[in-house]
Design a protein around this motif. Structure first.
Motif: not given
Length: 792
Positions: A583-606
């Motif tokens: 797929r090709e396209g453009q970024i339309i929005g940026v969400v605030k960082n949220f913990h989509f992994r456990t708190l043992q791990q740092e928030i990563k790019p999503l």
């Protein structure tokens, strides 16, 4: 002579049965706690040790270097295993191991098997899991072949022989033949499955996994020939990858390094994780706690034995006058001490047997089926008890058997300063351990509370999650759910926070205008996903049905992705180009960082994209009023649309909290054993207080006669113990800080160790000590001084 020793020993035990009971029970509790910890540590260290060639088995892992990051993966690309086996004669066999849930149908009844693994036909050549029925070389060499564990075979076929029978698997109900039955995999294995599916089922055409060098999914294990150097073999992998996939790595700017991890170290020592992992640090911590508890119990026993032995000084003097030798007296004291310890050993064994079921529940696993399941551990406990008895009896034996009879019979017996220093030193050691455990308990509890109360950046309350089929029925099903009275909103996604995610090869325009290569986490969602989970937009807009191109050309990223691309602020990333999985396209929005992994791990790019072909999870936000009625309505709706599918759901908050179950179990175990250690320390302090009171009873009597008050005497007797606790606090605080600081490093998000933790621990220890000592002090202060002075 020996008979006489036993007779005197039991007479003394019975004459002072209250004292004996206190001494024996303290030691028995300490030994039982130490025994339980020994079982736990032994079980953790036994993981993956049941394979005859375990030291020749390795897990193949990968370091993936991109221009943006270095990924330390615990898996390898799909083609790695079969090609390694072909390329290197040092590798006897290689297998892939891919876990998943699998829909299974027997007749008209459908199940979802949670513990399924797809493996290659070489699986039983590498691992010694016992195959009860079937040929290990053939059970998994054809498509749609199944090997069931004993419990799974019984679940589907009862007492019938399942070999040759079929089950329907996967969403389309493909017939699969049962070709083998294996013994249930032992719990102390990080490889777990109740149903094995032949890997060729997944890799046969039209799938082309065996040629997809950029696709990472299964764990890979290899069995090497005896004498193979893993370092020498690992060094050959770079040339192997260059020949097989060198051009692809350069074109995609993703450079892979394959590494070998010893199979027997994966569970406890690997930092890359896996489906089932432990912690060598936790094993070390519990080993230390077990040692501490045994040490405290031993110190307690020695202190109480010493306090009691002083009262027998005149008895020993009379026995020496009538001809008893020094060695005979020493043997008598040591024998009595050993007898006490052997009684404590029997009691500890009984206590362990009673506590073991509760301990298994607390640990979350069957650490031991019974006290006598390992005879070696019972032998260790017996030797420990005898050793404690000998050590505890040596001091009073040497001291009391060496003095002059006429001195003791005149009432001038004293053990001297050396004995006092020894006993006080032992109490300082006890309370140093206790204070360190109190500090550790407070910090562990606060870290657990921090993890539970941390702002996750998304809403997880009253959200019910269902796994559905991605077909025409899904849309009708979600519309029916939305019409239910208690349903507030519905969202679809490939995952929910905390439930895992896919990693996608991505090219995204960075601040310099270049397409930056990165391997980024990816969520497929629908337009309702961001608002339902309460994700906050910091720039741009969320997905919308008002924009037709959102379904094919739009991407939403988190703040970490913006940071990775080098943009100064989120707004700058809006409009950036991307290429991802065709797929090709453009970024339309940026969400605030949220913990989509456990708190043992740092928030990563999503990254997030719309794709209805990948959104199998239904997240239903329900009203907090009458939850059970709403769930029942959802269940009825589910059964009316998909009657053959089991209604299996999770609440998101409970699902997310389950990620910390291992830490909670660790905290609960730590708390229980810390409480036991503190309790046994109090018994030791009680012993020293009793000893001090006996030594100073004449002084107390004289002070009372000349007008000393009860509070004054209590203060006199308590002062020295306050000093001992203060010394213990100074010793324990830096040690506890260092240990807890190291433990907290395992958490990407953690509390700070505050000063008040140490103050609270010190005050708690002081309070415990004062309550314990005051019991003896008040008793001595209220005693009739005439009785105290009568022996002068």
């Amino acid at each position: 002579m020996i008979r006489n020793y036993f007779k005197i020993a039991f007479r003394n035990l019975w004459r002072h049965r209250g004292f004996s009971a206190l001494n024996i029970s303290g030691l028995a509790i300490g030994m039982a706690a130490g025994f339980l910890i020994l079982l736990y540590v032994g079980f953790e260290l036994s993981y993956d040790k049941t394979h005859s060639r375990g030291d020749s088995i390795y897990r193949v892992v990968a370091d993936i270097k991109t221009p943006s990051e270095k990924i330390e993966a615990n898996m390898a690309a799909w083609p790695v295993a079969p090609n390694l086996q072909q390329e290197f004669p040092e590798i006897i066999a290689a297998t892939r191991f891919l876990t998943a849930e699998l829909p299974v149908q027997l007749g008209n009844i459908k199940f979802v098997e949670p513990r399924v693994a797809a493996v290659d036909s070489t699986f039983f050549k590498i691992f010694d899991f016992e195959l009860l029925k079937g040929n290990p070389d053939k059970v998994l060499n054809r498509p749609n072949s199944l090997v069931l564990s004993e419990r799974t075979a019984k679940k589907y076929f009862g007492e019938e022989d399942p070999i040759g029978k079929t089950l329907k698997i996967q969403e389309d109900g493909v017939a699969a033949e049962v070709t083998g039955i294996m013994k249930n995999i032992p719990e102390n294995s990080h490889i777990q499955a109740d149903l094995l599916l032949s890997m060729i089922t997944l890799t046969q055409p039209p799938n082309n996994y065996d040629a997809e060098w950029g696709n990472y999914g299964p764990s890979v294990y290899v069995l090497t020939a005896t004498g193979t150097s893993p370092e020498a073999l690992q060094a050959k992998f770079s040339d192997f990858l260059e020949r097989r996939t060198g051009d692809r790595m350069r074109n995609q700017k993703m450079f892979v390094t394959l590494l070998l991890e010893p199979f027997q170290e994966v569970y406890l020592r690997s930092e890359r994780g896996g489906d089932i992992t432990g912690s060598i640090n936790n094993v070390y911590i519990f080993s230390i706690i077990g040692l501490f508890i045994l040490l405290i119990a031993s110190i307690n026993f020695i202190n109480l034995s010493t306090a009691r032995s002083v009262e027998r000084a005149k008895e020993v003097g009379i026995r020496k006058v009538v001809g008893a030798g020094k060695n005979q007296l020493a043997l008598q004291f040591i024998g009595e001490s050993v007898i006490l310890c052997l009684i404590a050993f029997v009691l500890a064994t009984v206590l362990t047997a009673i506590a073991l079921p509760y301990f298994n529940t607390l640990a979350g696993k069957t650490v031991s089926a019974g006290v006598f399941s390992n005879q070696g551990n019972i032998g260790y406990l017996f030797l420990i008890s005898v050793s404690i008895g000998v050590l505890a009896g040596i001091y009073p034996a040497i001291v009391l058997s060496s003095f002059k009879p006429k001195t003791v019979l005149k009432g001038r017996f004293s053990t001297g300063n050396k004995g006092g220093f020894l006993r006080k030193g032992l109490v300082v050691a006890q309370f140093s351990i206790s204070i360190a455990l109190i500090i550790g308990t407070i910090i562990i509890y606060n870290q657990m509370q921090f993890m539970h109360n941390q702002d996750l950046g998304f809403s997880k309350e009253q959200t019910l999650v269902l796994q559905s089929n991605i077909d025409d029925s899904q849309k009708a099903l979600t519309e029916a759910f939305a019409a239910l009275p208690g349903v507030k909103s519905i969202a679809l996604g490939s995952s929910v926070p905390g439930a895992g995610n896919s990693a996608a090869y991505s090219e995204i325009e960075n601040k310099n205008g270049d397409l930056q290569v990165a391997n980024l986490d990816l969520y497929f969602v629908n337009e309702d996903y961001i608002p339902e989970f309460g994700l906050k937009m910091v720039a741009g807009r969320p997905f919308s049905r008002d924009f037709a191109t959102d379904s094919t050309q739009a991407m939403v990223v988190n703040e970490k992705t913006v940071q990775l691309l080098g943009y100064a602020k989120p707004q700058d990333a809006i409009g950036a180009r991307f290429k991802q999985w065709g797929r090709e396209g453009q970024i339309i929005g940026v969400v605030k960082n949220f913990h989509f992994r456990t708190l043992q791990q740092e928030i990563k790019p999503l990254t997030m994209r719309l794709d209805p072909r990948e959104t199998s999870l239904i997240a239903i936000k329900i009203s907090p009023q009458d939850i059970s009625k709403t769930v029942s309505a959802i269940k009825e709706t589910w059964q009316s649309f998909v009657p053959a599918e089991p209604f299996d759901y999770d609440f998101l908050d409970e699902f997310f909290d389950r990620q910390y179950r291992a830490e909670e179990r660790f905290g609960n175990l730590f708390l229980n054993f810390a409480a036991l250690a503190i309790f046994i320390s109090c018994l030791g302090l009680l012993g020293l207080a009793a000893y001090s009171t006996i030594q100073r009873r004449r002084e107390i009597g004289i002070r009372k006669i000349i007008g000393a008050s009860v509070p004054g005497i209590v203060n006199l007797l308590s002062k020295e113990f306050i000093i001992l606790v203060g010394i213990a606090f100074l010793i324990a605080s830096p040690i506890a800080w260092y240990g807890m600081h190291k433990w907290l490093q395992d958490f990407a998000y953690r509390i700070d160790i505050e000063w008040w933790v140490f103050a609270l621990a010190g005050v708690s220890a002081l309070g415990i000590a004062l309550v314990t000592v005051s019991f003896q002090a008040i008793k001595a202060a209220l005693a009739n001084p005439v009785k105290s002075l009568r022996t002068e």
